[in-house]
Design a protein around this motif. Structure first.
Motif: not given
Length: 298
Positions: A188-193
């Motif tokens: 997904d590449g989203k930093e928060a998760p």
């Protein structure tokens, strides 16, 4: 002149143990298999009728061959490009040793890396005595040292291994869940998760061996590691995604194997501490992935 028990009949039940010893000594399953084969050739040529305990004899021969290998490999290790990681083993493979000691089946990357930081003599003494129950007197004869010196080496090795961060045991179900969650977050590449899965002091090790792109130094900290994987996801979105080949355990740890856009496999193993990912070990060096390439071919 060779003689005594049939060589193959007596060697076959011990082969996994010998590979286990050599793998822990060298960090390479391919080299461990070669060393075990060399031990068999020496066993085949020996006066087997004069050997009272074949297992003890073969263990000592394998240890000596492993030490000789380490001497010849020292220069290659010193000039290795980037972090060095052991050759990966999947959970569905036969574990290369079955011994009673509580550490005997610990093939985690952190444990193997700590073994590699020991001197060759410390490593040999610890593995032979603590994992394979070889008497100190026999190890002393093998290494041409005194028995008290062997006991000191074993104590020093245990202290260094005990100082390493303990691995948190996880069930097979949890291993697949953790590995799957991390894989999904990476894709997904989203930093928060990603940060939510990582310990604050997480360390990422990537081993490309100078052959495939990889970070030349370990990346430390949840922020830096999450940014690294987010940037990698954006880059892959422009080329082609990786495909999943295996999900479960890699070197006893939660992990997975992927087929990367360059057509080669890659392994990822995750060290867990207090419910979060504290260590990430990615092997990209194709020289360490030959067995996996053959396994997943076609």
């Amino acid at each position: 002149m060779a003689g005594g028990p049939d060589p193959a009949e007596h060697f076959a039940p011990l082969r996994a143990e010998l590979i286990g010893l050599a793998y822990r000594m060298t960090g390479s399953l391919a080299e461990a298999e070669d060393i075990a084969q060399d031990a068999f050739l020496r066993w085949n040529a020996a006066d087997r009728a004069a050997i009272e305990v074949p297992r003890a004899w073969l263990l000592k021969v394998t240890a000596r061959l492993s030490l000789d290998h380490l001497k010849s490999a020292r220069t290659r290790r010193e000039t290795y490009v980037g972090p060095w990681l052991p050759e990966p083993i999947l959970d569905s493979e036969e574990p290369p040793q079955q011994a009673a000691h509580e550490r005997a089946q610990d093939l985690s990357v952190a444990f193997l890396l700590t073994l590699q930081r020991l001197s060759p003599a410390e490593r040999a003494v610890f593995i032979l005595h603590d994992l394979f129950e070889t008497p100190f007197a026999e190890i002393a004869a093998l290494l041409h040292k005194t028995e008290p010196a062997m006991r000191k080496l074993a104590t020093r090795a245990r202290e260094r291994l005990d100082a390493a961060a303990p691995r948190q045991a996880v069930t097979d179900e949890d291993a697949r869940r953790i590995a799957g969650a991390f894989l999904a977050a990476v894709r997904d590449g989203k930093e928060a998760p990603l940060r939510d899965l990582l310990a604050a002091d997480v360390v990422l090790h990537t081993d490309g061996g100078g052959i495939r792109p990889a970070a030349l130094n370990p990346i430390i900290g949840a922020d830096k590691v999450s940014r690294f994987f987010a940037a990698l996801a954006r880059k892959r979105a422009l080329i082609a995604p990786s495909s999943l080949l295996h999900l479960g355990r890699v070197n006893s740890l939660p992990g997975f194997v992927t087929l990367e856009p360059d057509g080669l496999p890659q392994t990822t193993a995750l060290e867990i501490r207090n419910g979060r990912i504290a260590g990430i070990y990615v092997v990209r060096n194709p020289e360490k992935l030959g067995a996996l390439r053959a396994r997943f071919a076609g």
